[in-house]
Write a protein that holds these residues in place. Sequence first.
Motif, PDB file in Angstrom:
ATOM      1  N   MET A 174       0.840  -1.174   0.000  1.00  0.00           N
ATOM      2  CA  MET A 174       0.000   0.000   0.000  1.00  0.00           C
ATOM      3  C   MET A 174       0.889   1.242   0.000  1.00  0.00           C
ATOM      4  O   MET A 174       1.934   1.278   0.622  1.00  0.00           O
ATOM      5  N   ILE A 175       0.451   2.249  -0.697  1.00  0.00           N
ATOM      6  CA  ILE A 175       1.179   3.516  -0.756  1.00  0.00           C
ATOM      7  C   ILE A 175       0.834   4.311   0.496  1.00  0.00           C
ATOM      8  O   ILE A 175      -0.336   4.503   0.816  1.00  0.00           O
ATOM      9  N   LYS A 176       1.846   4.752   1.203  1.00  0.00           N
ATOM     10  CA  LYS A 176       1.635   5.520   2.442  1.00  0.00           C
ATOM     11  C   LYS A 176       1.698   7.014   2.209  1.00  0.00           C
ATOM     12  O   LYS A 176       1.036   7.780   2.900  1.00  0.00           O
ATOM     13  N   ALA A 177       2.522   7.444   1.264  1.00  0.00           N
ATOM     14  CA  ALA A 177       2.653   8.877   0.982  1.00  0.00           C
ATOM     15  C   ALA A 177       3.251   9.075  -0.401  1.00  0.00           C
ATOM     16  O   ALA A 177       3.998   8.225  -0.894  1.00  0.00           O
ATOM     17  N   ILE A 178       2.886  10.208  -1.009  1.00  0.00           N
ATOM     18  CA  ILE A 178       3.476  10.618  -2.275  1.00  0.00           C
ATOM     19  C   ILE A 178       4.004  12.031  -2.053  1.00  0.00           C
ATOM     20  O   ILE A 178       3.264  12.920  -1.639  1.00  0.00           O
TER      21      ILE A 178
ATOM     22  N   ARG B  13       0.916  14.164  -0.480  1.00  0.00           N
ATOM     23  CA  ARG B  13      -0.306  13.396  -0.260  1.00  0.00           C
ATOM     24  C   ARG B  13       0.049  12.276   0.686  1.00  0.00           C
ATOM     25  O   ARG B  13       0.842  11.401   0.368  1.00  0.00           O
ATOM     26  N   PHE B  14      -0.511  12.331   1.892  1.00  0.00           N
ATOM     27  CA  PHE B  14      -0.289  11.286   2.890  1.00  0.00           C
ATOM     28  C   PHE B  14      -1.561  10.448   2.967  1.00  0.00           C
ATOM     29  O   PHE B  14      -2.658  10.977   3.083  1.00  0.00           O
ATOM     30  N   TYR B  15      -1.399   9.130   2.916  1.00  0.00           N
ATOM     31  CA  TYR B  15      -2.532   8.215   2.996  1.00  0.00           C
ATOM     32  C   TYR B  15      -2.628   7.582   4.375  1.00  0.00           C
ATOM     33  O   TYR B  15      -3.420   6.675   4.583  1.00  0.00           O
ATOM     34  N   GLN B  16      -1.822   8.039   5.280  1.00  0.00           N
ATOM     35  CA  GLN B  16      -1.836   7.603   6.669  1.00  0.00           C
ATOM     36  C   GLN B  16      -1.748   8.880   7.492  1.00  0.00           C
ATOM     37  O   GLN B  16      -1.034   9.818   7.129  1.00  0.00           O
ATOM     38  N   HIS B  17      -2.473   8.954   8.603  1.00  0.00           N
ATOM     39  CA  HIS B  17      -2.503  10.186   9.383  1.00  0.00           C
ATOM     40  C   HIS B  17      -1.186  10.410  10.122  1.00  0.00           C
ATOM     41  O   HIS B  17      -0.696   9.524  10.823  1.00  0.00           O
ATOM     42  N   TYR B  18      -0.635  11.590   9.926  1.00  0.00           N
ATOM     43  CA  TYR B  18       0.530  12.067  10.667  1.00  0.00           C
ATOM     44  C   TYR B  18       0.233  13.510  11.067  1.00  0.00           C
ATOM     45  O   TYR B  18      -0.420  14.234  10.309  1.00  0.00           O
ATOM     46  N   SER B  19       0.721  13.914  12.218  1.00  0.00           N
ATOM     47  CA  SER B  19       0.571  15.314  12.609  1.00  0.00           C
ATOM     48  C   SER B  19       1.360  16.172  11.624  1.00  0.00           C
ATOM     49  O   SER B  19       2.274  15.687  10.949  1.00  0.00           O
ATOM     50  N   GLU B  20       1.024  17.436  11.557  1.00  0.00           N
ATOM     51  CA  GLU B  20       1.709  18.311  10.608  1.00  0.00           C
ATOM     52  C   GLU B  20       3.207  18.394  10.916  1.00  0.00           C
ATOM     53  O   GLU B  20       4.039  18.419  10.011  1.00  0.00           O
ATOM     54  N   GLU B  21       3.545  18.404  12.198  1.00  0.00           N
ATOM     55  CA  GLU B  21       4.954  18.447  12.589  1.00  0.00           C
ATOM     56  C   GLU B  21       5.697  17.196  12.100  1.00  0.00           C
ATOM     57  O   GLU B  21       6.798  17.267  11.569  1.00  0.00           O
TER      58      GLU B  21
ATOM     59  N   LEU C 274       9.393  -2.220  -8.881  1.00  0.00           N
ATOM     60  CA  LEU C 274       9.312  -1.917 -10.307  1.00  0.00           C
ATOM     61  C   LEU C 274       7.923  -1.419 -10.699  1.00  0.00           C
ATOM     62  O   LEU C 274       7.782  -0.559 -11.563  1.00  0.00           O
ATOM     63  N   GLY C 275       6.902  -1.960 -10.038  1.00  0.00           N
ATOM     64  CA  GLY C 275       5.535  -1.501 -10.285  1.00  0.00           C
ATOM     65  C   GLY C 275       5.365  -0.038  -9.888  1.00  0.00           C
ATOM     66  O   GLY C 275       4.726   0.747 -10.606  1.00  0.00           O
ATOM     67  N   ILE C 276       5.951   0.343  -8.762  1.00  0.00           N
ATOM     68  CA  ILE C 276       5.858   1.738  -8.304  1.00  0.00           C
ATOM     69  C   ILE C 276       6.687   2.651  -9.201  1.00  0.00           C
ATOM     70  O   ILE C 276       6.264   3.774  -9.517  1.00  0.00           O
ATOM     71  N   LEU C 277       7.852   2.190  -9.639  1.00  0.00           N
ATOM     72  CA  LEU C 277       8.636   2.996 -10.593  1.00  0.00           C
ATOM     73  C   LEU C 277       7.833   3.241 -11.870  1.00  0.00           C
ATOM     74  O   LEU C 277       7.834   4.345 -12.415  1.00  0.00           O
ATOM     75  N   ASP C 278       7.131   2.221 -12.334  1.00  0.00           N
ATOM     76  CA  ASP C 278       6.278   2.367 -13.505  1.00  0.00           C
ATOM     77  C   ASP C 278       5.134   3.341 -13.213  1.00  0.00           C
ATOM     78  O   ASP C 278       4.768   4.149 -14.067  1.00  0.00           O
TER      79      ASP C 278
ATOM     80  N   GLY D 147      -4.333   5.286  -1.051  1.00  0.00           N
ATOM     81  CA  GLY D 147      -3.128   4.464  -1.027  1.00  0.00           C
ATOM     82  C   GLY D 147      -3.174   3.278  -1.973  1.00  0.00           C
ATOM     83  O   GLY D 147      -2.239   2.483  -2.025  1.00  0.00           O
ATOM     84  N   MET D 148      -4.240   3.159  -2.725  1.00  0.00           N
ATOM     85  CA  MET D 148      -4.390   2.056  -3.680  1.00  0.00           C
ATOM     86  C   MET D 148      -4.394   2.601  -5.103  1.00  0.00           C
ATOM     87  O   MET D 148      -4.962   3.656  -5.370  1.00  0.00           O
ATOM     88  N   VAL D 149      -3.782   1.868  -6.014  1.00  0.00           N
ATOM     89  CA  VAL D 149      -3.714   2.278  -7.415  1.00  0.00           C
ATOM     90  C   VAL D 149      -5.061   2.025  -8.075  1.00  0.00           C
ATOM     91  O   VAL D 149      -5.599   0.926  -8.014  1.00  0.00           O
ATOM     92  N   LEU D 150      -5.617   3.087  -8.690  1.00  0.00           N
ATOM     93  CA  LEU D 150      -6.909   2.967  -9.367  1.00  0.00           C
ATOM     94  C   LEU D 150      -6.769   2.776 -10.871  1.00  0.00           C
ATOM     95  O   LEU D 150      -7.445   1.956 -11.470  1.00  0.00           O
TER      96      LEU D 150
END
Length: 188
Positions: free
Chosen positions: A1-5, A18-26, A84-88, A127-130
């Motif tokens: 799963m993609i956590k952030a871009i 783009r964060f797909y998991q919650h993190y504080s701004e700091e 390799l899938g993510i590089l693509d 976080g999922m490829v559409l």
Amino acid sequence: MIKAILVFNNHGKPRLLRFYQHYSEEKQQQIIRETFHLVSRRDDNVCSFLEGGTLIGGSDYKLIYRHYATLYFVFCVDSSESELGILDLIQVFVETLDRCFENVCELDLIFHVDKVQYILSEIVMGGMVLETNMNDICSRFLEQDKLEKSEVKLFAPAKAAAALKNIDLPSLPKDLKLPDLPKLPSFR
């Protein structure tokens, strides 16, 4: 799963996050700094995969990136994703941006954030490829752009009329005295 871009320039300034998991701004800011330092110090002729930093999840997470001109495109993913899938996928994202903006550059990411976010949402959601088909993504983008332009044309006169209605005419001075203007000679 993609956590952030993350997309940032050569100086570490974020251009798309783009964060797909919650993190504080700091913590997000710390992740951006750490990711930039990890990626920017690597030579261009080495592998584009590395273990995630201590903040993003350590050895269970990977940073997969590509460096194009002045921009780094970094995907933070868990161990279930194919490198390799993510590089693509990064290649699909960049080529789609290039098609939609006709030679995309860093300024397009700055001045058209909403459009870039829309394109990214067509490719990845939650976080999922559409979608990875660039033609489908570009056609949806063009349809959305066409719809936005038609709405602007439709609602622009209404906004102007509403602005005129809000002018408080009685409060304008009634006895407005203008200075006398000199008489100009007539040219007959």
